[in-house]
Design a protein around this motif. Structure first.
Motif, PDB file in Angstrom:
ATOM      1  N   ASN A  77      24.790  -9.806  39.318  1.00  0.00           N
ATOM      2  CA  ASN A  77      26.142 -10.331  39.155  1.00  0.00           C
ATOM      3  C   ASN A  77      27.132  -9.802  38.715  1.00  0.00           C
ATOM      4  OD1 ASN A  77      26.612 -12.453  41.975  1.00  0.00           O
ATOM      5  ND2 ASN A  77      27.514 -14.711  40.235  1.00  0.00           N
ATOM      6  N   VAL A  78      27.229 -10.306  37.013  1.00  0.00           N
ATOM      7  CA  VAL A  78      28.696  -9.808  36.611  1.00  0.00           C
ATOM      8  C   VAL A  78      28.815  -8.081  37.137  1.00  0.00           C
ATOM      9  CG1 VAL A  78      29.582  -8.907  34.072  1.00  0.00           C
ATOM     10  CG2 VAL A  78      28.002 -11.032  34.039  1.00  0.00           C
ATOM     11  N   ILE A  79      28.249  -7.286  37.073  1.00  0.00           N
ATOM     12  CA  ILE A  79      28.083  -6.222  37.726  1.00  0.00           C
ATOM     13  C   ILE A  79      28.982  -6.070  39.143  1.00  0.00           C
ATOM     14  CG2 ILE A  79      27.263  -4.246  38.320  1.00  0.00           C
ATOM     15  CD1 ILE A  79      25.083  -4.320  36.049  1.00  0.00           C
ATOM     16  N   LEU A  80      28.352  -6.470  40.030  1.00  0.00           N
ATOM     17  CA  LEU A  80      28.808  -6.911  41.416  1.00  0.00           C
ATOM     18  C   LEU A  80      30.564  -7.484  40.904  1.00  0.00           C
ATOM     19  CD1 LEU A  80      27.817  -8.859  44.049  1.00  0.00           C
ATOM     20  CD2 LEU A  80      30.367  -9.706  43.587  1.00  0.00           C
ATOM     21  N   HIS A  81      30.633  -8.307  39.849  1.00  0.00           N
ATOM     22  CA  HIS A  81      32.614  -8.859  39.986  1.00  0.00           C
ATOM     23  C   HIS A  81      33.132  -7.762  38.907  1.00  0.00           C
ATOM     24  CE1 HIS A  81      35.277 -11.635  38.647  1.00  0.00           C
ATOM     25  NE2 HIS A  81      35.552 -11.371  37.971  1.00  0.00           N
ATOM     26  N   LYS A  82      32.590  -6.527  38.491  1.00  0.00           N
ATOM     27  CA  LYS A  82      33.331  -5.830  38.190  1.00  0.00           C
ATOM     28  C   LYS A  82      32.576  -4.030  38.842  1.00  0.00           C
ATOM     29  CE  LYS A  82      33.535  -7.937  34.102  1.00  0.00           C
ATOM     30  NZ  LYS A  82      34.317  -8.377  33.220  1.00  0.00           N
ATOM     31  N   GLY A 127      20.730 -10.888  42.059  1.00  0.00           N
ATOM     32  CA  GLY A 127      22.710 -10.632  42.623  1.00  0.00           C
ATOM     33  C   GLY A 127      22.399 -11.313  44.358  1.00  0.00           C
ATOM     34  N   PHE A 128      21.906 -11.101  45.341  1.00  0.00           N
ATOM     35  CA  PHE A 128      22.251 -11.016  46.476  1.00  0.00           C
ATOM     36  C   PHE A 128      23.124 -12.663  46.803  1.00  0.00           C
ATOM     37  CE2 PHE A 128      21.896 -12.212  50.555  1.00  0.00           C
ATOM     38  CZ  PHE A 128      22.785 -11.360  51.463  1.00  0.00           C
ATOM     39  N   PHE A 129      22.296 -13.493  46.351  1.00  0.00           N
ATOM     40  CA  PHE A 129      22.767 -14.689  46.718  1.00  0.00           C
ATOM     41  C   PHE A 129      23.753 -15.046  46.152  1.00  0.00           C
ATOM     42  CE2 PHE A 129      22.760 -19.394  46.532  1.00  0.00           C
ATOM     43  CZ  PHE A 129      23.165 -19.359  47.640  1.00  0.00           C
ATOM     44  N   PRO A 130      24.061 -15.512  44.321  1.00  0.00           N
ATOM     45  CA  PRO A 130      25.064 -15.712  43.549  1.00  0.00           C
ATOM     46  C   PRO A 130      26.323 -14.706  44.576  1.00  0.00           C
ATOM     47  CG  PRO A 130      23.583 -14.814  42.369  1.00  0.00           C
ATOM     48  CD  PRO A 130      22.027 -14.881  43.704  1.00  0.00           C
ATOM     49  N   GLY A 131      25.958 -12.838  44.316  1.00  0.00           N
ATOM     50  CA  GLY A 131      26.374 -12.220  44.793  1.00  0.00           C
ATOM     51  C   GLY A 131      27.621 -13.112  46.573  1.00  0.00           C
ATOM     52  N   ILE A 132      26.921 -13.282  46.614  1.00  0.00           N
ATOM     53  CA  ILE A 132      27.190 -13.640  48.091  1.00  0.00           C
ATOM     54  C   ILE A 132      28.267 -14.985  47.981  1.00  0.00           C
ATOM     55  CG2 ILE A 132      27.429 -13.960  50.054  1.00  0.00           C
ATOM     56  CD1 ILE A 132      26.672 -11.669  49.932  1.00  0.00           C
ATOM     57  N   ILE A 133      27.821 -16.230  47.111  1.00  0.00           N
ATOM     58  CA  ILE A 133      28.975 -17.589  46.707  1.00  0.00           C
ATOM     59  C   ILE A 133      29.628 -16.948  46.050  1.00  0.00           C
ATOM     60  CG2 ILE A 133      28.666 -19.405  45.674  1.00  0.00           C
ATOM     61  CD1 ILE A 133      27.145 -19.690  47.764  1.00  0.00           C
ATOM     62  N   GLY A 151      33.425 -15.837  34.106  1.00  0.00           N
ATOM     63  CA  GLY A 151      32.761 -17.195  34.052  1.00  0.00           C
ATOM     64  C   GLY A 151      32.222 -18.514  35.899  1.00  0.00           C
ATOM     65  N   ALA A 152      32.646 -17.620  36.608  1.00  0.00           N
ATOM     66  CA  ALA A 152      32.192 -18.079  37.531  1.00  0.00           C
ATOM     67  C   ALA A 152      30.410 -16.837  38.252  1.00  0.00           C
ATOM     68  CB  ALA A 152      32.750 -17.994  39.068  1.00  0.00           C
ATOM     69  N   ALA A 153      31.284 -15.607  37.600  1.00  0.00           N
ATOM     70  CA  ALA A 153      30.295 -14.883  38.363  1.00  0.00           C
ATOM     71  C   ALA A 153      28.695 -15.167  37.506  1.00  0.00           C
ATOM     72  CB  ALA A 153      30.453 -13.096  37.851  1.00  0.00           C
ATOM     73  N   ALA A 154      29.104 -15.422  35.863  1.00  0.00           N
ATOM     74  CA  ALA A 154      27.612 -15.528  34.539  1.00  0.00           C
ATOM     75  C   ALA A 154      27.351 -16.752  35.294  1.00  0.00           C
ATOM     76  CB  ALA A 154      28.174 -15.887  33.720  1.00  0.00           C
ATOM     77  N   GLY A 155      28.504 -18.304  35.532  1.00  0.00           N
ATOM     78  CA  GLY A 155      27.390 -19.067  35.630  1.00  0.00           C
ATOM     79  C   GLY A 155      27.123 -19.943  36.952  1.00  0.00           C
ATOM     80  N   ILE A 156      27.495 -18.927  38.171  1.00  0.00           N
ATOM     81  CA  ILE A 156      26.553 -18.988  39.565  1.00  0.00           C
ATOM     82  C   ILE A 156      25.158 -18.204  39.794  1.00  0.00           C
ATOM     83  CG2 ILE A 156      26.361 -18.002  41.494  1.00  0.00           C
ATOM     84  CD1 ILE A 156      29.880 -18.791  42.077  1.00  0.00           C
ATOM     85  N   ALA A 157      25.726 -17.368  38.526  1.00  0.00           N
ATOM     86  CA  ALA A 157      23.915 -16.276  38.930  1.00  0.00           C
ATOM     87  C   ALA A 157      23.143 -16.737  37.519  1.00  0.00           C
ATOM     88  CB  ALA A 157      24.217 -14.829  37.977  1.00  0.00           C
ATOM     89  N   MET A 158      23.598 -17.562  36.056  1.00  0.00           N
ATOM     90  CA  MET A 158      22.653 -17.998  36.157  1.00  0.00           C
ATOM     91  C   MET A 158      22.856 -19.524  37.211  1.00  0.00           C
ATOM     92  SD  MET A 158      23.816 -20.689  32.001  1.00  0.00           S
ATOM     93  CE  MET A 158      22.709 -21.545  31.704  1.00  0.00           C
ATOM     94  N   ILE A 159      23.195 -20.772  36.716  1.00  0.00           N
ATOM     95  CA  ILE A 159      22.426 -21.764  38.692  1.00  0.00           C
ATOM     96  C   ILE A 159      21.568 -20.949  38.955  1.00  0.00           C
ATOM     97  CG2 ILE A 159      23.151 -23.523  39.272  1.00  0.00           C
ATOM     98  CD1 ILE A 159      25.935 -23.550  37.736  1.00  0.00           C
ATOM     99  N   ASN A 160      21.745 -20.813  39.693  1.00  0.00           N
ATOM    100  CA  ASN A 160      21.558 -19.525  40.843  1.00  0.00           C
ATOM    101  C   ASN A 160      19.240 -18.844  39.983  1.00  0.00           C
ATOM    102  OD1 ASN A 160      20.808 -19.144  43.592  1.00  0.00           O
ATOM    103  ND2 ASN A 160      19.845 -16.773  42.957  1.00  0.00           N
TER     104      ASN A 160
END
Length: 438
Positions: A86-91, A134-140, A377-386
């Motif tokens: 998810n961090v890669i997606l954000h970048k 990373g797919f689902f949290p990436g879309i969120i 923070g959202a990228a990492a947080g959403i990914a961690m929660i998911n």
């Protein structure tokens, strides 16, 4: 240059302008169909093993416990690579990264048709989790780039109706493939199922590469005034959010609480998703196509429930009760499916209530963490929660399978899932309303 776009709309400040409403409709029609299609094929590849089990277990000699472990080990690969992905997606942007995810998981899913041993089953399920991480949290996360909080609940729900739609479409299609193709080219029906349902992911991945825009600023199909309106709304929405460093995210009590809530709901989701065909079969239905058609009923009802509850939550700006009440209803439905296990019609009624409740909680849950997270923070947080929540995707099918093997029935597994849904509802109501109702 002075902007010509109308002032942005804030919740509670009266009706939004016609220009704003038209702009968001335009965005929805551009993004929603593609994102929905992505998740339909994603979820289908993730859970079609539940239908494959109807033949695969006998062909390969897999016990219920072995199947449950293999179905769930997917989430270990998912867990390990979720946050980095998810961090890669954000970048690098959603277009390239979502396309990469979809193409690789389609290939892995199709190749699973060649497994011959429990070990090979475990390996391919693990690799499928790695591919899809990373797919689902990436879309969120991607939706937070386009929609402010008061609009995002309905869009997240629309995206997550793909879970129900994949069950609605996938059940009958999976049953038909297994029945119609069994023996063709010397392959079993479950092998054809994995092959034919893996190919669409590759095709849709290529579509993402061609059609998806990373950010509002890159959307050439928007006018300058529309882009300006959307970006100002997002900027205003992010004012009160915190872009926390990744290290702080990992130790945040709020993020850990969200992870536990999501874990409780995902226990219910995958307990039903991976075992629904088997539960229906246990009521006395043996034909694969009939099982597929019956399995579509709970998911069809869930689509209606998800959309109605999300609309109510966005309209009222209230999240907690709109999540907790469906969770309790889902719990009751699972218990009723056990009580009525010997009657197919009544058991289906219980499973329908259970599935509606479970699926309705999930998209609205994501309005909670995205109300206070932003940026990296959202990228990492959403990914961690998911990723933490989806460890339930391993534990849930495994425990249901183990309990079924130990007790000889599905009852104890369904009671366990019902208890987790109640726990999730209680935890949601413990979250301060001021933090999440927007």
């Amino acid at each position: 240059m002075t902007s010509t776009a109308p002032p942005l709309h804030r919740p509670g400040a009266g009706a939004p302008s016609a220009f704003e409403e038209a702009t968001y409709r335009k965005v929805a029609w551009r993004l929603s169909p593609l994102l929905l299609l992505c998740y339909v094929v994603a979820y289908l590849d993730r859970v079609n093993v539940g239908f494959a089990k109807l033949q695969m277990s006998a062909d390969l000699g897999l016990s219920d416990a072995v199947y449950g472990f293999g179905a769930g080990i997917f989430f270990f690969g998912y867990f390990i690579f979720e946050i980095p992905s998810n961090v890669i997606l954000h970048k690098v942007g959603a277009r390239v990264w979502i396309a990469r995810i979809m193409i690789t998981w389609g290939i892995v899913s199709a190749l699973t048709m060649f497994i011959t041993t429990p070990t090979m089953f475990y390996v391919m399920r693990f690799l499928l989790g790695v591919a899809e991480a990373g797919f689902f949290p990436g879309i969120i996360l991607y939706l937070t780039y386009w929609y402010p909080a008061h609009r995002r609940g309905r869009m997240t729900t629309l995206f997550m109706t793909a879970i129900a739609l994949s069950g609605l479409i996938g059940g009958p299609v999976s049953g038909w493939i297994m029945k119609s193709f069994d023996g063709a080219n010397g392959w079993h029906g479950w092998q054809w199922l994995l092959l034919l349902e893996g190919i669409p992911s590759i095709v849709v991945g290529i579509m993402v590469l061609m059609l998806l825009d990373d950010r509002i600023a890159k959307a050439k199909w928007l006018t300058a005034e529309e882009r300006d309106l959307l970006e100002r709304n997002i900027a205003a929405d992010n004012v009160e959010k915190e872009d926390m460093p990744i290290g702080k995210i990992l130790s945040s009590p709020r993020v850990w609480m969200m992870s536990l809530i999501y874990f409780s709901f995902v226990m219910g989701l995958y307990g039903v998703s991976f075992w629904l065909p088997t539960i229906i079969k246990a009521t006395g239905v043996t034909d694969a196509l009939s099982i597929g058609l019956l399995s579509a009923i709970p998911y069809g009802a869930a689509v209606v429930g998800m959309l109605l509850v999300a609309r109510s939550a966005d309209k009222r700006g209230e999240r907690r009760w709109h999540i907790a009440i469906p969770a309790v209803i889902g719990s009751i439905g699972l218990v009723l499916s056990v009580i009525w296990a010997n009657n197919t019609a009544l058991a289906m009624l219980g499973l329908t209530l259970g599935t509606m409740g479970i699926l309705t909680t999930l998209p609205l849950f994501w309005s909670l963490p995205t109300a206070f997270l932003a940026g990296t923070g959202a990228a990492a947080g959403i990914a961690m929660i998911n990723s933490l929540g989806n460890l339930a995707g391993f534990l849930s099918p495994y425990l249901v399978g183990w309990l079924k093997q130990v007790t000889g029935s599905n009852s104890s597994g369904m009671y366990m899932l019902a208890a987790f849904l109640i726990l999730g509802a209680v935890l949601v109501l413990s979250v301060p309303a001021r933090m999440v109702n927007r």
